[in-house]
Design an enzyme around this catalytic site. Structure first.
Site, PDB file in Angstrom:
ATOM      1  N   THR A 120       0.599  -1.162   0.036  1.00 23.78           N
ATOM      2  CA  THR A 120      -0.074  -0.240   0.465  1.00 23.78           C
ATOM      3  C   THR A 120       1.049   1.050   0.108  1.00 23.78           C
ATOM      4  OG1 THR A 120       0.160  -0.395   2.373  1.00 23.78           O
ATOM      5  CG2 THR A 120      -1.769  -0.755   0.808  1.00 23.78           C
ATOM      6  N   LEU A 127      13.267  -8.139   7.169  1.00 21.71           N
ATOM      7  CA  LEU A 127      12.343  -7.109   8.444  1.00 21.71           C
ATOM      8  C   LEU A 127      13.363  -5.594   8.467  1.00 21.71           C
ATOM      9  CD1 LEU A 127      13.177  -9.941  10.806  1.00 21.71           C
ATOM     10  CD2 LEU A 127      11.175  -9.179  10.244  1.00 21.71           C
ATOM     11  N   SER A 128      12.965  -5.841   7.157  1.00 24.10           N
ATOM     12  CA  SER A 128      14.688  -4.409   6.606  1.00 24.10           C
ATOM     13  C   SER A 128      15.397  -3.908   7.412  1.00 24.10           C
ATOM     14  CB  SER A 128      13.670  -2.783   7.159  1.00 24.10           C
ATOM     15  OG  SER A 128      11.968  -3.418   6.614  1.00 24.10           O
ATOM     16  N   ASP A 160       9.185   1.204   5.297  1.00 20.84           N
ATOM     17  CA  ASP A 160      10.689   0.603   6.343  1.00 20.84           C
ATOM     18  C   ASP A 160      11.274   1.854   6.743  1.00 20.84           C
ATOM     19  OD1 ASP A 160       9.639  -1.873   5.403  1.00 20.84           O
ATOM     20  OD2 ASP A 160      11.462  -1.620   3.141  1.00 20.84           O
ATOM     21  N   GLY A 202      17.574 -10.689   4.524  1.00 20.90           N
ATOM     22  CA  GLY A 202      17.017 -11.324   3.836  1.00 20.90           C
ATOM     23  C   GLY A 202      15.679 -11.734   4.216  1.00 20.90           C
TER      24      GLY A 202
HETATM   25  C1  GLA Z   1       9.191  -3.933   0.998  1.00 21.83           C
HETATM   26  C2  GLA Z   1       9.138  -2.573   0.847  1.00 21.83           C
HETATM   27  C3  GLA Z   1       7.817  -1.301   1.578  1.00 21.83           C
HETATM   28  C4  GLA Z   1       6.987  -2.258   1.057  1.00 21.83           C
HETATM   29  C5  GLA Z   1       6.621  -4.142   1.687  1.00 21.83           C
HETATM   30  C6  GLA Z   1       5.404  -3.747   0.202  1.00 21.83           C
HETATM   31  O1  GLA Z   1       9.034  -4.085   2.655  1.00 21.83           O
HETATM   32  O2  GLA Z   1      10.915  -2.386   1.052  1.00 21.83           O
HETATM   33  O3  GLA Z   1       7.860  -0.682   0.957  1.00 21.83           O
HETATM   34  O4  GLA Z   1       6.631  -1.544  -0.057  1.00 21.83           O
HETATM   35  O5  GLA Z   1       7.299  -4.325   1.267  1.00 21.83           O
HETATM   36  O6  GLA Z   1       5.013  -3.493   1.666  1.00 21.83           O
END
Ligand code: GLA
Length: 388
Positions: free
Chosen positions: A39, A131-132, A178, A128
Protein backbone atom coordinates in the site's frame (compact mmCIF):
# COMPACT_ATOMS: atom_id res chain seq x y z
CA UNK A 1 33.29 -10.89 14.30
CA UNK A 2 30.95 -9.56 16.99
CA UNK A 3 28.48 -12.02 18.48
CA UNK A 4 25.99 -9.86 20.35
CA UNK A 5 26.26 -6.30 19.10
CA UNK A 6 25.51 -3.34 21.34
CA UNK A 7 26.47 0.34 21.28
CA UNK A 8 29.51 -0.41 23.44
CA UNK A 9 30.72 -3.43 21.44
CA UNK A 10 30.29 -1.44 18.24
CA UNK A 11 32.38 1.41 19.66
CA UNK A 12 35.00 -1.12 20.83
CA UNK A 13 35.16 -2.76 17.40
CA UNK A 14 35.59 0.67 15.83
CA UNK A 15 38.42 1.46 18.27
CA UNK A 16 40.15 -1.85 17.39
CA UNK A 17 40.19 -0.94 13.71
CA UNK A 18 40.82 2.81 13.88
CA UNK A 19 42.91 3.12 17.06
CA UNK A 20 40.47 5.58 18.68
CA UNK A 21 36.90 5.47 19.88
CA UNK A 22 34.24 6.80 17.50
CA UNK A 23 32.80 10.27 17.99
CA UNK A 24 29.40 8.65 18.37
CA UNK A 25 27.24 5.55 17.92
CA UNK A 26 23.77 5.76 16.35
CA UNK A 27 21.30 2.96 15.79
CA UNK A 28 18.11 2.22 13.89
CA UNK A 29 15.77 -0.77 14.09
CA UNK A 30 14.37 -3.24 11.61
CA UNK A 31 10.60 -3.47 11.40
CA UNK A 32 7.72 -5.86 11.19
CA UNK A 33 4.63 -4.85 9.28
CA UNK A 34 1.52 -5.63 11.30
CA UNK A 35 -0.75 -4.95 8.32
CA UNK A 36 -0.81 -2.92 5.08
CA UNK A 37 1.22 -4.61 2.35
CA UNK A 38 2.10 -2.98 -1.00
CA UNK A 39 0.00 0.00 0.00
CA UNK A 40 2.89 2.38 0.66
CA UNK A 41 3.86 3.06 -2.98
CA UNK A 42 0.15 3.47 -3.73
CA UNK A 43 -0.11 6.53 -1.45
CA UNK A 44 -1.94 4.35 1.07
CA UNK A 45 -2.11 3.29 4.71
CA UNK A 46 0.42 1.08 6.50
CA UNK A 47 0.71 -0.08 10.12
CA UNK A 48 4.20 -1.43 10.93
CA UNK A 49 6.25 -1.27 14.11
CA UNK A 50 9.95 -0.98 14.83
CA UNK A 51 11.48 -4.08 16.48
CA UNK A 52 14.21 -4.47 19.08
CA UNK A 53 16.68 -5.79 16.52
CA UNK A 54 18.87 -2.93 15.38
CA UNK A 55 21.83 -1.82 13.31
CA UNK A 56 24.46 0.26 15.11
CA UNK A 57 26.75 2.70 13.29
CA UNK A 58 29.95 3.85 15.04
CA UNK A 59 31.12 6.97 13.20
CA UNK A 60 33.97 9.49 13.27
CA UNK A 61 34.63 12.29 10.80
CA UNK A 62 37.73 12.04 8.57
CA UNK A 63 40.00 14.78 7.24
CA UNK A 64 39.58 13.84 3.56
CA UNK A 65 36.55 13.24 1.32
CA UNK A 66 36.53 9.48 1.69
CA UNK A 67 33.68 7.55 3.29
CA UNK A 68 34.99 4.22 4.57
CA UNK A 69 32.54 1.55 5.74
CA UNK A 70 33.16 -1.69 7.57
CA UNK A 71 30.66 -4.13 8.92
CA UNK A 72 31.05 -6.65 11.71
CA UNK A 73 30.03 -9.34 9.23
CA UNK A 74 32.33 -8.15 6.40
CA UNK A 75 35.46 -6.62 7.91
CA UNK A 76 37.07 -5.43 4.64
CA UNK A 77 36.42 -1.71 4.20
CA UNK A 78 34.37 -0.44 1.28
CA UNK A 79 35.38 3.09 0.31
CA UNK A 80 33.91 5.81 -1.86
CA UNK A 81 34.67 9.49 -2.32
CA UNK A 82 32.04 12.16 -1.66
CA UNK A 83 32.72 13.12 -5.29
CA UNK A 84 31.67 9.74 -6.69
CA UNK A 85 28.73 8.38 -4.73
CA UNK A 86 26.13 7.97 -7.46
CA UNK A 87 24.47 4.69 -8.41
CA UNK A 88 27.00 4.19 -11.22
CA UNK A 89 29.86 4.12 -8.69
CA UNK A 90 28.56 1.89 -5.91
CA UNK A 91 27.18 -1.60 -5.51
CA UNK A 92 26.85 -4.39 -2.93
CA UNK A 93 25.72 -3.86 0.66
CA UNK A 94 27.76 -0.67 1.08
CA UNK A 95 25.50 0.99 -1.54
CA UNK A 96 23.00 1.45 1.29
CA UNK A 97 25.53 3.65 3.11
CA UNK A 98 26.93 5.55 0.12
CA UNK A 99 23.39 5.81 -1.26
CA UNK A 100 22.29 7.82 1.79
CA UNK A 101 25.05 10.39 1.25
CA UNK A 102 24.30 10.52 -2.48
CA UNK A 103 20.58 10.96 -1.74
CA UNK A 104 21.35 13.83 0.66
CA UNK A 105 23.13 15.56 -2.22
CA UNK A 106 20.22 14.87 -4.57
CA UNK A 107 17.79 16.39 -2.05
CA UNK A 108 19.73 19.58 -1.65
CA UNK A 109 22.51 19.03 0.90
CA UNK A 110 25.63 20.78 -0.43
CA UNK A 111 28.39 18.15 -0.39
CA UNK A 112 31.16 20.50 -1.52
CA UNK A 113 33.74 21.38 1.10
CA UNK A 114 32.60 18.59 3.43
CA UNK A 115 34.77 15.76 4.74
CA UNK A 116 33.94 12.07 4.91
CA UNK A 117 33.56 9.50 7.65
CA UNK A 118 34.87 6.24 9.02
CA UNK A 119 31.85 4.06 9.70
CA UNK A 120 31.65 0.65 11.35
CA UNK A 121 28.32 -1.18 11.36
CA UNK A 122 27.06 -4.03 13.50
CA UNK A 123 23.58 -5.50 13.39
CA UNK A 124 21.33 -8.15 14.80
CA UNK A 125 18.59 -7.61 12.21
CA UNK A 126 18.46 -10.89 10.27
CA UNK A 127 19.41 -10.41 6.61
CA UNK A 128 16.97 -11.33 3.88
CA UNK A 129 14.13 -12.15 6.29
CA UNK A 130 11.95 -9.24 5.22
CA UNK A 131 12.63 -7.31 8.44
CA UNK A 132 14.21 -4.31 6.67
CA UNK A 133 17.84 -4.80 7.55
CA UNK A 134 18.59 -2.37 4.71
CA UNK A 135 16.37 0.41 6.09
CA UNK A 136 18.06 -0.06 9.47
CA UNK A 137 21.45 0.64 7.87
CA UNK A 138 20.15 3.64 5.92
CA UNK A 139 18.42 5.22 8.90
CA UNK A 140 21.31 4.74 11.35
CA UNK A 141 23.75 6.29 8.87
CA UNK A 142 21.38 9.14 7.92
CA UNK A 143 20.89 10.07 11.56
CA UNK A 144 24.64 10.00 12.22
CA UNK A 145 25.45 12.18 9.22
CA UNK A 146 22.60 14.58 10.07
CA UNK A 147 24.15 15.06 13.52
CA UNK A 148 27.82 15.19 12.54
CA UNK A 149 27.33 17.55 9.60
CA UNK A 150 24.83 19.52 11.73
CA UNK A 151 22.28 19.49 8.91
CA UNK A 152 19.21 19.89 11.11
CA UNK A 153 17.10 17.75 8.76
CA UNK A 154 13.74 16.58 10.09
CA UNK A 155 12.98 12.89 10.45
CA UNK A 156 10.41 13.29 7.66
CA UNK A 157 13.18 14.54 5.35
CA UNK A 158 15.46 11.68 6.48
CA UNK A 159 12.68 9.23 5.50
CA UNK A 160 12.70 10.61 1.95
CA UNK A 161 16.49 10.59 1.81
CA UNK A 162 16.67 6.95 2.91
CA UNK A 163 13.91 5.95 0.48
CA UNK A 164 15.78 7.67 -2.35
CA UNK A 165 18.94 5.77 -1.36
CA UNK A 166 16.99 2.53 -1.67
CA UNK A 167 15.24 3.50 -4.95
CA UNK A 168 18.04 5.41 -6.66
CA UNK A 169 21.30 3.95 -5.41
CA UNK A 170 20.32 0.35 -4.67
CA UNK A 171 17.67 0.21 -7.38
CA UNK A 172 14.79 -1.33 -5.39
CA UNK A 173 11.53 0.45 -6.34
CA UNK A 174 10.10 0.35 -2.81
CA UNK A 175 7.84 2.72 -0.91
CA UNK A 176 8.86 4.27 2.40
CA UNK A 177 7.16 2.11 5.02
CA UNK A 178 10.42 0.57 6.22
CA UNK A 179 12.27 3.86 6.66
CA UNK A 180 9.23 5.46 8.33
CA UNK A 181 8.90 2.62 10.84
CA UNK A 182 12.63 2.69 11.57
CA UNK A 183 12.77 6.46 12.11
CA UNK A 184 9.38 6.97 13.81
CA UNK A 185 8.95 3.82 15.93
CA UNK A 186 7.78 4.15 19.54
CA UNK A 187 8.12 1.32 22.10
CA UNK A 188 4.83 -0.51 22.64
CA UNK A 189 3.23 1.19 19.63
CA UNK A 190 2.54 0.59 15.97
CA UNK A 191 3.20 3.42 13.53
CA UNK A 192 0.03 4.24 11.59
CA UNK A 193 1.37 5.70 8.35
CA UNK A 194 -0.68 7.65 5.86
CA UNK A 195 1.74 8.00 2.97
CA UNK A 196 -0.32 10.57 1.10
CA UNK A 197 -0.92 12.78 4.15
CA UNK A 198 2.76 12.35 5.19
CA UNK A 199 1.76 11.38 8.73
CA UNK A 200 3.10 8.64 11.01
CA UNK A 201 1.16 8.39 14.26
CA UNK A 202 1.98 6.05 17.14
CA UNK A 203 -0.95 3.80 18.15
CA UNK A 204 -0.63 1.73 21.36
CA UNK A 205 -0.73 -2.00 20.57
CA UNK A 206 -1.20 -3.32 24.15
CA UNK A 207 0.31 -6.74 23.30
CA UNK A 208 1.86 -7.05 26.77
CA UNK A 209 -1.29 -5.87 28.58
CA UNK A 210 -3.25 -8.63 26.85
CA UNK A 211 -0.55 -11.29 27.39
CA UNK A 212 0.12 -11.53 23.69
CA UNK A 213 3.34 -11.89 21.76
CA UNK A 214 4.18 -11.45 18.13
CA UNK A 215 6.08 -14.35 16.64
CA UNK A 216 8.19 -13.94 13.52
CA UNK A 217 8.62 -17.03 11.36
CA UNK A 218 11.52 -16.48 8.98
CA UNK A 219 10.94 -19.00 6.19
CA UNK A 220 14.51 -18.49 4.93
CA UNK A 221 13.15 -18.31 1.40
CA UNK A 222 15.21 -15.51 -0.03
CA UNK A 223 13.45 -12.49 -1.45
CA UNK A 224 14.94 -9.77 -3.61
CA UNK A 225 13.07 -6.53 -4.27
CA UNK A 226 15.51 -4.98 -6.74
CA UNK A 227 14.41 -7.49 -9.34
CA UNK A 228 11.36 -9.43 -10.36
CA UNK A 229 7.95 -9.66 -8.80
CA UNK A 230 7.99 -6.57 -6.59
CA UNK A 231 8.50 -4.16 -9.49
CA UNK A 232 5.99 -6.06 -11.59
CA UNK A 233 3.32 -5.70 -8.88
CA UNK A 234 4.09 -2.01 -8.62
CA UNK A 235 3.60 -1.58 -12.39
CA UNK A 236 0.27 -3.45 -12.24
CA UNK A 237 -0.91 -1.02 -9.57
CA UNK A 238 0.12 1.96 -11.69
CA UNK A 239 -1.56 0.47 -14.76
CA UNK A 240 -4.71 -0.20 -12.73
CA UNK A 241 -4.81 3.37 -11.40
CA UNK A 242 -4.35 4.86 -14.84
CA UNK A 243 -7.02 2.59 -16.42
CA UNK A 244 -9.39 3.69 -13.65
CA UNK A 245 -8.54 7.34 -14.33
CA UNK A 246 -7.03 8.11 -10.92
CA UNK A 247 -3.60 9.34 -9.86
CA UNK A 248 -3.05 6.46 -7.45
CA UNK A 249 -4.97 3.51 -6.03
CA UNK A 250 -5.46 5.54 -2.84
CA UNK A 251 -8.18 7.39 -4.76
CA UNK A 252 -10.29 4.21 -5.00
CA UNK A 253 -12.53 2.71 -2.32
CA UNK A 254 -14.30 -0.62 -2.08
CA UNK A 255 -17.31 1.06 -3.72
CA UNK A 256 -15.25 1.41 -6.92
CA UNK A 257 -14.47 -2.30 -7.18
CA UNK A 258 -17.52 -3.30 -9.28
CA UNK A 259 -16.50 -0.74 -11.91
CA UNK A 260 -12.86 -1.89 -11.65
CA UNK A 261 -14.02 -5.46 -12.35
CA UNK A 262 -15.55 -4.25 -15.61
CA UNK A 263 -12.71 -1.95 -16.71
CA UNK A 264 -9.67 -4.06 -15.81
CA UNK A 265 -8.40 -7.44 -16.93
CA UNK A 266 -8.69 -10.15 -14.28
CA UNK A 267 -5.09 -10.02 -13.04
CA UNK A 268 -4.95 -6.21 -12.78
CA UNK A 269 -8.34 -6.22 -11.08
CA UNK A 270 -7.13 -8.60 -8.40
CA UNK A 271 -3.98 -6.50 -7.82
CA UNK A 272 -6.15 -3.40 -7.43
CA UNK A 273 -8.64 -5.21 -5.22
CA UNK A 274 -5.87 -6.25 -2.85
CA UNK A 275 -4.58 -2.69 -2.43
CA UNK A 276 -8.04 -1.14 -2.02
CA UNK A 277 -9.21 -3.72 0.52
CA UNK A 278 -5.84 -3.66 2.31
CA UNK A 279 -6.11 0.10 2.88
CA UNK A 280 -9.52 -0.52 4.43
CA UNK A 281 -8.10 -3.31 6.63
CA UNK A 282 -5.32 -1.04 7.89
CA UNK A 283 -7.77 1.69 8.89
CA UNK A 284 -9.97 -0.90 10.56
CA UNK A 285 -7.04 -2.54 12.41
CA UNK A 286 -5.98 0.79 13.92
CA UNK A 287 -9.57 1.49 15.02
CA UNK A 288 -10.14 -1.98 16.43
CA UNK A 289 -6.86 -2.16 18.34
CA UNK A 290 -7.64 1.17 19.99
CA UNK A 291 -11.25 0.32 20.79
CA UNK A 292 -11.31 -3.43 21.45
CA UNK A 293 -7.64 -4.31 21.90
CA UNK A 294 -5.25 -6.53 19.95
CA UNK A 295 -7.20 -9.77 20.47
CA UNK A 296 -9.83 -8.36 18.14
CA UNK A 297 -7.55 -7.89 15.08
CA UNK A 298 -6.97 -11.57 14.25
CA UNK A 299 -9.53 -11.79 11.45
CA UNK A 300 -8.09 -8.71 9.77
CA UNK A 301 -4.61 -10.26 9.74
CA UNK A 302 -5.98 -13.49 8.29
CA UNK A 303 -7.96 -11.62 5.61
CA UNK A 304 -4.82 -9.68 4.68
CA UNK A 305 -2.92 -12.92 4.16
CA UNK A 306 -5.69 -14.40 1.99
CA UNK A 307 -5.70 -11.24 -0.14
CA UNK A 308 -1.94 -11.47 -0.70
CA UNK A 309 -2.12 -15.17 -1.43
CA UNK A 310 -5.11 -15.14 -3.79
CA UNK A 311 -5.34 -11.63 -5.28
CA UNK A 312 -1.88 -10.04 -5.11
CA UNK A 313 -0.19 -13.43 -5.46
CA UNK A 314 2.99 -12.70 -3.54
CA UNK A 315 2.92 -15.56 -1.04
CA UNK A 316 4.91 -18.80 -1.36
CA UNK A 317 4.08 -22.28 0.00
CA UNK A 318 6.41 -21.81 3.00
CA UNK A 319 4.60 -18.59 4.03
CA UNK A 320 1.19 -20.21 3.61
CA UNK A 321 2.27 -23.20 5.68
CA UNK A 322 3.66 -20.96 8.43
CA UNK A 323 0.39 -19.02 8.60
CA UNK A 324 -1.84 -22.11 8.47
CA UNK A 325 0.17 -23.96 11.11
CA UNK A 326 0.23 -20.97 13.46
CA UNK A 327 -3.54 -20.57 13.13
CA UNK A 328 -4.15 -24.30 13.61
CA UNK A 329 -2.13 -24.06 16.83
CA UNK A 330 -4.12 -21.27 18.39
CA UNK A 331 -2.68 -18.07 16.88
CA UNK A 332 -5.15 -15.19 17.10
CA UNK A 333 -4.09 -14.01 13.66
CA UNK A 334 -1.24 -14.61 11.20
CA UNK A 335 -0.07 -13.31 7.85
CA UNK A 336 3.00 -12.99 5.69
CA UNK A 337 4.77 -9.67 6.27
CA UNK A 338 6.84 -7.47 3.98
CA UNK A 339 7.25 -7.52 0.22
CA UNK A 340 6.54 -11.22 -0.29
CA UNK A 341 8.06 -13.94 -2.51
CA UNK A 342 9.74 -15.27 0.64
CA UNK A 343 10.84 -13.63 3.87
CA UNK A 344 8.81 -13.90 7.05
CA UNK A 345 5.32 -14.48 8.41
CA UNK A 346 3.99 -13.10 11.70
CA UNK A 347 1.65 -14.72 14.17
CA UNK A 348 -0.10 -13.01 17.08
CA UNK A 349 -0.21 -15.56 19.88
CA UNK A 350 -0.83 -15.99 23.60
CA UNK A 351 2.44 -15.30 25.37
CA UNK A 352 2.68 -18.75 26.94
CA UNK A 353 2.34 -20.49 23.56
CA UNK A 354 5.39 -19.16 21.69
CA UNK A 355 7.38 -22.33 22.14
CA UNK A 356 4.49 -24.63 21.24
CA UNK A 357 3.57 -22.70 18.09
CA UNK A 358 7.26 -22.47 17.12
CA UNK A 359 7.70 -26.23 17.44
CA UNK A 360 4.52 -26.90 15.46
CA UNK A 361 5.78 -24.71 12.61
CA UNK A 362 9.20 -26.35 12.67
CA UNK A 363 7.59 -29.78 12.55
CA UNK A 364 5.27 -28.80 9.69
CA UNK A 365 8.24 -27.45 7.70
CA UNK A 366 10.21 -30.65 8.32
CA UNK A 367 7.23 -32.77 7.22
CA UNK A 368 6.88 -30.72 4.05
CA UNK A 369 10.59 -31.05 3.28
CA UNK A 370 11.17 -27.27 3.63
CA UNK A 371 14.31 -25.68 5.05
CA UNK A 372 14.00 -25.27 8.82
CA UNK A 373 12.49 -21.87 9.64
CA UNK A 374 13.85 -19.49 12.29
CA UNK A 375 11.20 -18.51 14.83
CA UNK A 376 11.50 -15.68 17.36
CA UNK A 377 9.44 -13.12 19.27
CA UNK A 378 9.67 -9.39 18.53
CA UNK A 379 8.47 -6.42 20.55
CA UNK A 380 7.35 -3.00 19.31
CA UNK A 381 10.39 -0.82 20.02
CA UNK A 382 11.79 2.67 19.73
CA UNK A 383 12.96 4.08 16.44
CA UNK A 384 16.38 5.38 15.45
CA UNK A 385 18.43 7.36 17.98
CA UNK A 386 21.91 8.24 19.12
CA UNK A 387 23.25 5.70 21.63
CA UNK A 388 26.68 7.07 22.59
C1 GLA B 1 9.02 -3.95 1.09
C2 GLA B 1 9.23 -2.49 0.72
C3 GLA B 1 8.16 -1.60 1.36
C4 GLA B 1 6.76 -2.13 1.10
C5 GLA B 1 6.69 -3.63 1.39
C6 GLA B 1 5.37 -4.21 0.99
O1 GLA B 1 9.22 -4.13 2.46
O2 GLA B 1 10.50 -2.08 1.13
O3 GLA B 1 8.30 -0.28 0.89
O4 GLA B 1 6.34 -1.84 -0.21
O5 GLA B 1 7.71 -4.35 0.74
O6 GLA B 1 4.35 -3.72 1.79
Amino acid sequence: MIDIPSPESTAAAFADVHGARPVGVWSAPGRVNLIGEHTDYNDGLVFPFAIERRTWAAVSPRQDRIVSVRSGAMPDAAEASLDALGPEHVDGWSAYVFGVLWAMGERGVDLTGRTGFDILLTSDVPLGAGLSSSAAIECAVALAVNDLWELGLSRRELIYICQLAENGAVGAPTGNMDQTASLMGVAGHGVLIDVRAETADPVALHFGDEDLELLVIDTRVHHEHATGGYGERRRSCEDGASAMGVGSLRDLTEGDLPRAAEVLDDVTFRRVKHVVTENARVARTAEVVAKDGPRAIGDLLVASHASMRDDFEISVPELDLAVETALANGAIGARMTGGGFGGAAIALIDANRAEEVGHAVEQAFADAGFTAPIVFVVNPSDGAHRDL
